[in-house]
Write an enzyme that holds these catalytic residues in place. Sequence first.
Site, mmCIF file in Angstrom:
data_model
loop_
_atom_site.group_PDB
_atom_site.id
_atom_site.type_symbol
_atom_site.label_atom_id
_atom_site.label_comp_id
_atom_site.label_asym_id
_atom_site.label_seq_id
_atom_site.Cartn_x
_atom_site.Cartn_y
_atom_site.Cartn_z
ATOM 1 N N HIS A 93 0.874 -1.177 0.000
ATOM 2 C CA HIS A 93 0.000 0.000 0.000
ATOM 3 C C HIS A 93 0.910 1.225 0.000
ATOM 4 C CE1 HIS A 93 -2.977 -2.920 2.005
ATOM 5 N NE2 HIS A 93 -3.323 -2.762 0.742
ATOM 6 N N GLU A 121 1.581 3.695 3.077
ATOM 7 C CA GLU A 121 2.014 3.149 4.363
ATOM 8 C C GLU A 121 3.546 3.212 4.375
ATOM 9 O OE1 GLU A 121 0.085 -0.663 4.750
ATOM 10 O OE2 GLU A 121 -1.912 0.236 4.554
ATOM 11 N N ARG A 160 -2.973 4.506 -1.568
ATOM 12 C CA ARG A 160 -3.064 3.096 -1.193
ATOM 13 C C ARG A 160 -2.865 2.185 -2.405
ATOM 14 N NH1 ARG A 160 -4.816 -0.051 3.065
ATOM 15 N NH2 ARG A 160 -6.015 -1.946 2.584
ATOM 16 N N ASN A 217 -3.126 -6.059 -2.225
ATOM 17 C CA ASN A 217 -3.076 -7.078 -1.175
ATOM 18 C C ASN A 217 -4.304 -7.990 -1.169
ATOM 19 O OD1 ASN A 217 -1.338 -8.038 0.866
ATOM 20 N ND2 ASN A 217 -2.633 -7.163 2.468
ATOM 21 N N ARG A 218 -5.088 -7.959 -2.248
ATOM 22 C CA ARG A 218 -6.279 -8.803 -2.333
ATOM 23 C C ARG A 218 -6.388 -9.546 -3.663
ATOM 24 N NH1 ARG A 218 -5.915 -7.193 2.124
ATOM 25 N NH2 ARG A 218 -7.531 -6.321 3.503
ATOM 26 N N TYR A 223 -8.269 -13.554 1.744
ATOM 27 C CA TYR A 223 -7.548 -12.303 1.539
ATOM 28 C C TYR A 223 -6.695 -12.280 0.268
ATOM 29 C CZ TYR A 223 -8.865 -10.691 6.187
ATOM 30 O OH TYR A 223 -9.581 -10.262 7.276
ATOM 31 N N THR A 274 -3.371 -12.417 -0.171
ATOM 32 C CA THR A 274 -2.395 -11.367 0.103
ATOM 33 C C THR A 274 -1.163 -11.465 -0.785
ATOM 34 O OG1 THR A 274 -1.330 -12.736 1.801
ATOM 35 C CG2 THR A 274 -3.106 -11.271 2.523
ATOM 36 N N ARG A 296 1.890 -11.443 0.159
ATOM 37 C CA ARG A 296 2.880 -12.348 0.761
ATOM 38 C C ARG A 296 2.527 -13.816 0.599
ATOM 39 N NH1 ARG A 296 0.094 -9.436 4.489
ATOM 40 N NH2 ARG A 296 -1.408 -10.569 5.768
ATOM 41 N N GLU A 343 2.176 -5.537 10.773
ATOM 42 C CA GLU A 343 1.243 -4.398 10.776
ATOM 43 C C GLU A 343 1.550 -3.540 11.996
ATOM 44 O OE1 GLU A 343 -1.589 -2.429 8.801
ATOM 45 O OE2 GLU A 343 -1.795 -4.594 8.450
#
Length: 314
Positions: A22, A25, A64, A71-72, A165, A167, A169, A179
Amino acid sequence: MTSCYVVHEAPVRRVAIFGGTHGNELSGVFLVKHWQENGAEIQRTSLEVKPFITNPRAVKKCTRYIDCDLNRVFDSDNLGMQVMDNIPYEVRRAQEINHIFGPKDSDDAYDLIFDLHNTTSNMGGTLILENSRNNFIIQMFHYIKNALTPNSCPVFLIEHPNLKYATTRSIAKHPIGVEVGPQPQGVLRADILDKMRKIIKHGLDFVHIFNEGKEFPPCTIEVYKIMEKVDFPRNKNDEITAVIHPSLQDQDWQPLNNGDPIFLTIDGETITYEGDSTVYPTFVNEAAYYEKKQAFVKTVKIKLTAKGIRSSFS
């Protein structure tokens, strides 16, 4: 002599550290860019560590994402989508990342990925676990939590039959989310940066001493298991009609019981939690989740036990 309760696991040789999944972040972005220029602190003799900016366009714009949440989108449909001009940027980027660090669910995938995130919620330094049966990651989290004592380091288990999710990763054999908050979007805070940096240090230390042959006995950790996402109250036009109650704001990981305040309307009406058992809210009032219609997440405390582990090549 190795105990019969010890599982031999393959050494972890290829590790990636993702920042900028994102783009607003900034702790992960800042650290990864630093390590790309000077990676001495993340290198260990028994493994190769690659710091990597996952969503460079979003990082450049400090947003973002560009088209959709990176991440989805690491599921089979998106990773297998035919590349066309109108494909969302993040889906195309996911395919590129999967090519570099995957393929997902293959023997060639990276052994471990740390994915660095910030939250506007008061979650502290949180470790995210995707699989409750991964002995290696549970052992690592046990090691990190002990290394950070007396500071807390909650573990958030996102394993759920109905919540998928996909993700960034999740490409790796061992996916680890980090996080850290509270930190506003597009802002850097030294204390948050330091927490994230220490988590990575201890995580890499664990991988190294595991690779070098240290045997880790069975261990148990307490985790917060996701149960349900809770939306804000809304009217017929789907507009929010109440905000997080002051008694809940910044109270991530604290017990929430039946009758406790959770929302407050503009007219001063308190809306209380209705539930049969104690839950532990997290991602409370996370800024990025307004678009996902999520005010907080309900979790329950459970304990996970990992078998003892030792490197199969030690």
